[in-house]
Write an enzyme that holds these catalytic residues in place. Structure first.
Site, PDB file in Angstrom:
ATOM      1  N   PRO A 170      39.708  56.863 -40.706  1.00 36.02           N
ATOM      2  CG  PRO A 170      39.556  59.185 -40.996  1.00 36.02           C
ATOM      3  CD  PRO A 170      38.717  57.962 -40.774  1.00 36.02           C
ATOM      4  CG  ASP A 181      51.777  51.630 -24.458  1.00 35.60           C
ATOM      5  OD1 ASP A 181      51.974  51.829 -23.250  1.00 35.60           O
ATOM      6  OD2 ASP A 181      51.240  52.486 -25.192  1.00 35.60           O
ATOM      7  CB  SER A 241      52.456  55.740 -27.336  1.00 37.57           C
ATOM      8  OG  SER A 241      51.662  54.713 -26.890  1.00 37.57           O
ATOM      9  CD  GLU A 256      41.410  54.041 -27.225  1.00 37.48           C
ATOM     10  OE1 GLU A 256      40.911  54.788 -28.062  1.00 37.48           O
ATOM     11  OE2 GLU A 256      42.633  53.951 -27.038  1.00 37.48           O
ATOM     12  CB  ALA A 257      39.643  46.719 -28.215  1.00 36.11           C
TER      13      ALA A 257
HETATM   14  P1  NG1 Z   1      44.455  55.750 -34.361  1.00 32.23           P
HETATM   15  O1  NG1 Z   1      45.764  55.694 -35.085  1.00 32.23           O
HETATM   16  O2  NG1 Z   1      43.685  57.021 -34.485  1.00 32.23           O
HETATM   17  O3  NG1 Z   1      43.650  54.521 -34.678  1.00 32.23           O
HETATM   18  C1  NG1 Z   1      45.546  54.698 -32.159  1.00 32.23           C
HETATM   19  C2  NG1 Z   1      44.633  53.745 -31.443  1.00 32.23           C
HETATM   20  C3  NG1 Z   1      43.744  54.530 -30.508  1.00 32.23           C
HETATM   21  C4  NG1 Z   1      44.559  55.382 -29.544  1.00 32.23           C
HETATM   22  C5  NG1 Z   1      45.591  56.202 -30.326  1.00 32.23           C
HETATM   23  C6  NG1 Z   1      46.535  56.954 -29.442  1.00 32.23           C
HETATM   24  C7  NG1 Z   1      43.614  51.681 -32.315  1.00 32.23           C
HETATM   25  C8  NG1 Z   1      42.746  51.067 -33.331  1.00 32.23           C
HETATM   26  N1  NG1 Z   1      43.781  53.007 -32.388  1.00 32.23           N
HETATM   27  O4  NG1 Z   1      44.768  55.667 -32.811  1.00 32.23           O
HETATM   28  O5  NG1 Z   1      42.926  53.639 -29.824  1.00 32.23           O
HETATM   29  O6  NG1 Z   1      45.153  54.607 -28.557  1.00 32.23           O
HETATM   30  O7  NG1 Z   1      46.359  55.369 -31.213  1.00 32.23           O
HETATM   31  O8  NG1 Z   1      47.645  56.240 -29.035  1.00 32.23           O
HETATM   32  O9  NG1 Z   1      44.128  50.988 -31.446  1.00 32.23           O
HETATM   33 ZN    ZN Z   2      50.861  54.471 -24.925  1.00 27.92          ZN
END
Ligand code: NG1
Ligand code: ZN
Length: 538
Positions: free
Chosen positions: A497, A279, A66, A373-374
């Site tokens: 975490p 992305d 990603s 998600e934001a």
């Molecule tokens: P983690 O690393 O668990 O915060 C991040 C994104 C998630 C999600 C995942 C998967 C933030 C704060 N966290 O996860 O929303 O998209 O990657 O790609 O953006």
């Molecule tokens: Zn992605």
């Protein structure tokens, strides 16, 4: 050892586990440095074949990391209805991926026994990969893994975005009403949904049918070019960061723009123009623009979510349909967006832990469930009741809002967050409202916020509750956060975490950027102190 697993033993010698560490199946599958993932890919290949036999359906394997840097890679399994892998199998995957080589074949045999798999069932696996240099090599490891299990049919779709693979899996598993099971079917569905949605009216008001799209130098460039060609008479897409020599996600892409809160490389900002970033695997979307004071302004997942929610609930009202619209967010949603949805739009809001599978699940409780998600990852789910009601309303006569709803449903890839589908959804709404980016942004004003990362010895000492909004361990950390947030107007902060990086994430928001920054720094320092921070003190 049964003869069925002899090939596992034989081929696994090509993919020894030399990672030297435990790699877990997290919110985004397995993700790490590409150089240590070969054995993980091989084992995921085996598991995908078993999962497919267990479900008697097609399973997807997506090779991507990603928004992570080019040197990383990852893999996630797509379950039959396009959903993320079931929890119990995440645990199986983590266990199998980390075993010593000598234990692999017997562990595979064990999975077959304990999960009741009939090896006689024909397996079917769809594999796809992103544009990373390591992806072809890791794809081969997945294919080799699948080849260890007899009686499986594999389609290697080669280059495809995460949302395209989810779409293909859903179509293949019998949902023909959803679309044709081919990349062309995906391009047709989205582009014709968009063209029907805007109809024959020409662009009006402050809306300009032109947008610059930053493709993060990833797979999104390939997909959006195909769609752009089909709609070019009505919307002109100018693509930047669309591949080599540009480096994947380097100073560009949705994550860069969201976290750095600035324009990506190769975008020349000009007031009045709209920009968007995808992305690396095209499942996240962020919009931005230069306001009349030449200031960078971002329209993130929350803004997209509320644009969708407002438009869809208005259309259902005008179409005289009794459908319940709801919004699903995470703790990262800007406080202003939550207030706007609840207080102004009067739309219910649910808060879920990070990770789209939680949001996806919660969105199923509504007829029209908008989840984002934001960071720009999200989509809209339409219940069977919603789909049937809208279709009936269209059939029964002259119901323009119902027709508009129906074509909007075609634009939306409900199987997973899809940057290109979401982009067309946003454009169709702005088109019909005659809105500029500024008009859209005027829906509500974001509270200034800051995200920080803290390195600690073991990030899992942090345990959270209440959809990650409260920290229940280590003791004393939540009290400290409450005390710090209480010092600032509109102060709010939480820590958790990360599921994808070896760090603790800190989020802070407050009435001014200075206060949000100060709160974030103070909470990061508290995490460092109470959770055995490593490296430089924040
Ligand atoms: P983690 O690393 O668990 O915060 C991040 C994104 C998630 C999600 C995942 C998967 C933030 C704060 N966290 O996860 O929303 O998209 O990657 O790609 O953006
Ligand atoms: Zn992605």
């Amino acid at each position: 050892m049964s003869a069925s697993f002899a090939k596992v033993e034989e081929l696994s010698t090509r993919y020894p586990n030399s990672a030297g560490k435990v790699i877990g199946y997290g919110t985004a599958g397995f993700r790490d440095k590409a150089s240590i993932l070969d054995h993980v890919m091989f084992r995921v290949g085996i598991l995908s074949a078993l999962r497919s036999k267990q479900k008697n359906a097609t399973i997807g394997v997506m090779i991507t990391a990603s928004h992570n840097p080019e040197d990383d890679n990852g893999v996630k399994l797509v379950d039959p209805e396009g959903e993320m892998l079931e929890n119990a199998w995440e645990k199986i995957a983590t266990k199998v991926a980390n075993l010593d080589d000598s234990k692999l074949a017997s562990a595979v045999e064990d999975v077959v026994k304990t999960t009741g798999i009939d090896l006689g069932v024909k397996g079917s696996i769809f594999v796809a990969r992103d544009t990373r240099e390591s992806s072809p090599r890791l794809t081969q490891a997945v294919l080799d893994g699948i080849s260890c299990i007899d009686n499986c049919e594999v389609v290697n779709w080669d280059l495809a975005s995460t949302p395209v693979l989810h779409y293909l899996v859903v179509c293949r598993n019998g949902n023909e009403a959803y679309g044709k099971c081919s990349k062309a079917g995906y391009y047709d569905k989205l582009s014709s949904g968009f063209l029907t949605s805007i109809g024959s009216k020409s662009a009006q008001g402050a809306y300009k049918p032109i947008i610059t799209v930053d493709c993060a130098n990833g797979i999104g460039a390939v997909e959006i070019r195909e769609i752009g060609n089909k709609i070019s008479n009505d919307l002109k897409l100018t693509l930047v960061n669309d591949g080599k020599p540009g480096i994947l996600n380097h100073n560009c892409g949705a994550d860069f723009v969201k976290v750095q809160q600035t324009f990506p490389e190769n975008v020349t900002p000009a007031p009045g123009e709209r920009f968007a970033s995808l992305d690396g695997d095209a499942d996240r979307l962020i919009y931005y623009y230069f306001d009349s004071n030449s200031k960078f302004k971002m329209l993130d997942g929350d803004k997209i979510s509320l644009l969708f929610a407002e438009h869809l609930s208005e259309l259902t009202k005008h179409a005289n349909l009794q459908l319940k619209t709801g919004v699903v967010q995470t703790a990262y949603a800007n406080g202003s967006s939550t207030n706007y949805a609840q207080d102004v739009l009067k739309i219910p809001v649910a808060c879920e832990p990070t990770g789209v599978k939680h949001l996806h699940h919660a969105a199923q409780a509504f007829d029209i469930g908008v989840y984002f998600e934001a960071n720009g990852h999200g989509t809209v789910l339409f219940s069977n009741n919603a789909i049937a009601s809208v279709r009936d309303a269209v059939k029964s006569g002259d119901n323009k809002p119902a027709q508009e709803l129906l074509s909007f449903m075609d634009i939306i890839n409900s199987t997973v967050g899809d940057a290109i589908s979401d982009l067309l959804g946003v454009e169709a709404i702005l088109y019909s409202k005659g809105w500029s980016a500024q008009d859209w942004d005027n829906m509500y004003t974001d509270l200034p916020n800051r995200q920080l990362k803290v390195s600690v010895e073991d990030r899992n000492v942090i345990k959270t509750a209440d959809a990650e909004r409260k920290c229940v361990s280590p003791l004393g950390l939540q009290d400290k956060i409450d005390q710090l947030a209480g010092k600032y107007q509109n102060g709010r902060s939480f820590v958790r975490p990360s599921g994808t990086e070896d760090i603790v994430r800190v989020y802070a928001e407050a009435n001014t950027q200075g206060n949000a920054d100060a709160l974030g720094k103070e909470v990061a320092a508290a995490v460092y102190e109470l959770c055995r921070g490593v490296g430089p003190k924040p």
